[in-house]
Scaffold this motif. Sequence first.
Motif, PDB file in Angstrom:
ATOM      1  N   ALA A 143      22.974 -35.233 -20.277  1.00  0.00           N
ATOM      2  CA  ALA A 143      21.945 -34.199 -20.140  1.00  0.00           C
ATOM      3  C   ALA A 143      21.161 -34.491 -18.870  1.00  0.00           C
ATOM      4  N   GLN A 144      21.268 -33.593 -17.899  1.00  0.00           N
ATOM      5  CA  GLN A 144      20.566 -33.757 -16.629  1.00  0.00           C
ATOM      6  C   GLN A 144      19.449 -32.735 -16.526  1.00  0.00           C
ATOM      7  N   GLU A 145      18.263 -33.207 -16.173  1.00  0.00           N
ATOM      8  CA  GLU A 145      17.092 -32.323 -16.108  1.00  0.00           C
ATOM      9  C   GLU A 145      16.877 -31.832 -14.682  1.00  0.00           C
ATOM     10  N   THR A 146      16.664 -30.521 -14.565  1.00  0.00           N
ATOM     11  CA  THR A 146      16.333 -29.901 -13.285  1.00  0.00           C
ATOM     12  C   THR A 146      15.332 -28.779 -13.528  1.00  0.00           C
ATOM     13  N   GLU A 149      14.410 -27.894 -17.169  1.00  0.00           N
ATOM     14  CA  GLU A 149      15.491 -27.492 -18.068  1.00  0.00           C
ATOM     15  C   GLU A 149      16.608 -28.519 -17.979  1.00  0.00           C
ATOM     16  N   TYR A 150      17.254 -28.779 -19.103  1.00  0.00           N
ATOM     17  CA  TYR A 150      18.362 -29.718 -19.138  1.00  0.00           C
ATOM     18  C   TYR A 150      19.681 -28.962 -19.081  1.00  0.00           C
ATOM     19  N   SER A 151      20.679 -29.635 -18.533  1.00  0.00           N
ATOM     20  CA  SER A 151      22.043 -29.121 -18.522  1.00  0.00           C
ATOM     21  C   SER A 151      22.921 -30.147 -19.217  1.00  0.00           C
ATOM     22  N   SER A 153      26.546 -31.556 -20.601  1.00  0.00           N
ATOM     23  CA  SER A 153      27.983 -31.500 -20.345  1.00  0.00           C
ATOM     24  C   SER A 153      28.688 -32.630 -21.095  1.00  0.00           C
ATOM     25  N   GLY A 193      27.879 -21.506 -22.309  1.00  0.00           N
ATOM     26  CA  GLY A 193      28.655 -22.703 -22.012  1.00  0.00           C
ATOM     27  C   GLY A 193      29.013 -23.539 -23.220  1.00  0.00           C
ATOM     28  N   SER A 217      27.925 -27.448 -18.952  1.00  0.00           N
ATOM     29  CA  SER A 217      26.650 -27.151 -18.281  1.00  0.00           C
ATOM     30  C   SER A 217      25.794 -26.229 -19.142  1.00  0.00           C
ATOM     31  N   VAL A 218      25.628 -26.596 -20.403  1.00  0.00           N
ATOM     32  CA  VAL A 218      24.852 -25.790 -21.347  1.00  0.00           C
ATOM     33  C   VAL A 218      23.365 -25.949 -21.053  1.00  0.00           C
ATOM     34  N   PRO A 219      22.656 -24.850 -20.760  1.00  0.00           N
ATOM     35  CA  PRO A 219      21.225 -24.959 -20.473  1.00  0.00           C
ATOM     36  C   PRO A 219      20.409 -25.109 -21.761  1.00  0.00           C
TER      37      PRO A 219
END
Length: 380
Positions: A143-146, A149-151, A153, A193, A217-219
């Motif tokens: 889970a990557q935060e930008t 919001e997290y994405s 994968s 996603g 890449s699920v938001p």
Amino acid sequence: MTVDRVLPSAEAYDLIELVREIARQELAPLAAEAEAAEQFPRAAFTLLGRAGLLGLPYPERWGGSGQPYEVYLQALEEIAAAWMSVGVGVSVHVMACHALANEGTDQQRDRYLPELVGGELLGAYALSEAQAGSDISGLSTKAQETDGEYSLSGAKAWITHGSQADFYTTFARTSDDPKGGISCFLVPASAPGLTFGSPERKMGLTASTTATVYFDSVPVASDRRICAEGEGMRMALSALDSGRLGIAACATGLAQAALDCAVSFARERRQFGQPIAEFQGIQFMLAEMAAAVDTARAGYLLAARKRDAGRPFTRDAAVAKLVATDAAMKVTTDAVQVLGGYGYTRDFPAERYLREAKVTQIFEGTNQIQRLVIARQLLR
């Protein structure tokens, strides 16, 4: 037979009687056909939700019933005795609500929990991965935060209700720290996603859909992260302690159903001019089956009562899961033996009970893992 239960209140007795009535009248008559057709029992979960039975141990403020865990588990046992797939599904749903109910903020609980606990939505617990089942620290979903919001994968394997659930309590890696880098997210099934593999082809619990869940890449909004980053492993282990009690109760209900089937058959089946229940060999087998069921029930209730008292219960949960699921395997095997050739046919439920019992020794931590947990607790 009707189990002679000891419950903490008159309200609890009324609740268990309601659950027993629903289980016997609405669930049990549908189980064999649905299992044979591998038909997911969504209508059964809707029924239980409307009856207030999908949020039994959670607070009334958010749509639950506020029942002690020892009452919830005995209600769960009644459901599993009627239809194991539904019992396991209820246990999974309750575990999927655990992180939000116990670790979420009041704002999160006010927003999300009423629908989840109230039974309008069905949950799934997305922890296991193909290479990280018993080894939680080995999970690789990220889970990557930008920009708030997290994405997410990665992929989650062996997910009960995969493709059928409305929300997924998902554990993903937010840093490379093996133990402190896991976080928990509440992911709606409608998220872009999010896709699913084909249902697993299983030995038993064939009406309960189990599938891989893919995250491309699920938001996920930041307000759907439960607790702080890095708290996921602690929350997962906490939920598993309670979830193991759910499986112990389900396994006990399954064993009770197998015992009841064997007793009923032994009374009716005649050999050498008398019911086979008159033979000492059958009587001893039934007695051992009953002792195993009673021991399993006592084990999960001890753990539940410790949990309700706010005492540590990790070891007790592992013992309960180990004992109850091993008992389910033994009792269902013996039930088939009591029925003889009839037990090996699908004209009687004993063969289905045996197939369903096996997986209880595997999921929510294999029984080898339970032995490891017990030993570590002893040697601390």
